[in-house]
Write an enzyme that holds these catalytic residues in place. Sequence first.
Site, PDB file in Angstrom:
ATOM      1  N   ARG A  59       0.841  -1.192   0.000  1.00  0.00           N
ATOM      2  CA  ARG A  59       0.000   0.000   0.000  1.00  0.00           C
ATOM      3  C   ARG A  59       0.883   1.251   0.000  1.00  0.00           C
ATOM      4  NH1 ARG A  59      -2.094  -3.675   3.701  1.00  0.00           N
ATOM      5  NH2 ARG A  59      -4.199  -4.431   3.230  1.00  0.00           N
ATOM      6  N   LYS A  72      -2.082  -2.158   7.655  1.00  0.00           N
ATOM      7  CA  LYS A  72      -3.481  -1.775   7.817  1.00  0.00           C
ATOM      8  C   LYS A  72      -4.163  -2.596   8.898  1.00  0.00           C
ATOM      9  CE  LYS A  72      -7.797  -1.338   5.191  1.00  0.00           C
ATOM     10  NZ  LYS A  72      -8.437  -1.544   3.861  1.00  0.00           N
ATOM     11  N   HIS A  86      -4.268   2.779  -5.632  1.00  0.00           N
ATOM     12  CA  HIS A  86      -4.491   1.480  -4.995  1.00  0.00           C
ATOM     13  C   HIS A  86      -4.682   0.374  -6.026  1.00  0.00           C
ATOM     14  CE1 HIS A  86      -5.334  -0.911  -1.413  1.00  0.00           C
ATOM     15  NE2 HIS A  86      -6.319  -1.487  -2.083  1.00  0.00           N
ATOM     16  N   ARG A 107      -1.865  -2.101  -6.440  1.00  0.00           N
ATOM     17  CA  ARG A 107      -1.829  -3.264  -5.540  1.00  0.00           C
ATOM     18  C   ARG A 107      -2.599  -4.429  -6.164  1.00  0.00           C
ATOM     19  NH1 ARG A 107      -1.359  -5.180  -0.237  1.00  0.00           N
ATOM     20  NH2 ARG A 107      -3.231  -6.082   0.708  1.00  0.00           N
ATOM     21  N   HIS A 159      -3.218 -10.339   3.392  1.00  0.00           N
ATOM     22  CA  HIS A 159      -4.642 -10.628   3.566  1.00  0.00           C
ATOM     23  C   HIS A 159      -4.829 -11.730   4.607  1.00  0.00           C
ATOM     24  CE1 HIS A 159      -5.137  -8.553  -0.352  1.00  0.00           C
ATOM     25  NE2 HIS A 159      -6.333  -8.277   0.121  1.00  0.00           N
ATOM     26  N   TYR A 166      -8.779 -11.891  -7.340  1.00  0.00           N
ATOM     27  CA  TYR A 166      -7.562 -11.562  -8.088  1.00  0.00           C
ATOM     28  C   TYR A 166      -7.127 -12.688  -9.018  1.00  0.00           C
ATOM     29  CZ  TYR A 166      -6.877  -7.797  -4.650  1.00  0.00           C
ATOM     30  OH  TYR A 166      -7.025  -6.689  -3.848  1.00  0.00           O
TER      31      TYR A 166
END
Length: 284
Positions: free
Chosen positions: A160, A183, A233, A236, A259, A268
């Site tokens: 990020r 995050k 973003h 990413r 994640h 993805y």
Amino acid sequence: QWGREKEIELQRCAIKYKPQKYPLTRKLIEKYINNISIKKRGYEFEKYCFNNFLRTSFSNLPVNQISTKHLSEYRDLRLEKVKASTFLRELNLIRHFFNILKREWGYEIDNPCNNLTKPKVFQKRERRLTEYEYNYLVKGNYSQTTLRNIIEIAIETGMRRGEILNINKEHIKKDTLLIPVTKNGHQRIIPLTKRAKYILQKYKLPFPMSANAVRLAWERLKKKANIKDLHFHDLRHEAISRFFEKGLSLAEVALISGHNDHRMLFRYTHLKAEDVLLKLTENG
């Protein structure tokens, strides 16, 4: 004697269950901001959300009088200004506020968020770079070297923007990089590609740009290159998609991306039946 004992018992019960006086919602929100939000990395966002809530007339009501109807009116008002995904983040914050009131601050109230209908988020963003966009952003003829390096690190690592801007030399150990602040609050260690390692070893760290400076430079660069509808973003998303295309497993990609919920990574993968059949054929 029995009668006197019963009178005393009734008096005690009356004192115990005396109606609780509830403070104004505004006062409790200010207390939440100053005691809970301020300790979080997302303090500025939480303060922004609550300031919007404080502009409503019902924020001046005692907190036990805040109803689902009030929140439904607030939802409709906010959806005129922000996306559904943004409002859902705000709603989660408001829900947590009411949970704290009951669990930790001792106010016997029901959470008005529980019965509120959530807006639907119809489309998940799956923006990929075109060949032109990749070549321009990474190899294009523009003078912003620092921004170019930040963009390339984002594509090489899937980090990020905030994580990239916080990289220091001491975070690099041989072929890995420590990301101490993330995050979700858990640090992680990721492998570095040769290109990422070269950039981080060659240039000054941390990158001499603030988050706002990156945002402004990014917008100018897109305008110059006539690139439409591309968020920083999205780099990413591009990186994680490329990890899967290189054959990395779900667990390996999660190690890099950070994640915790592997279900978030399925969007993805973009798997094709033909590719799966080819693998099955190769493996007999």
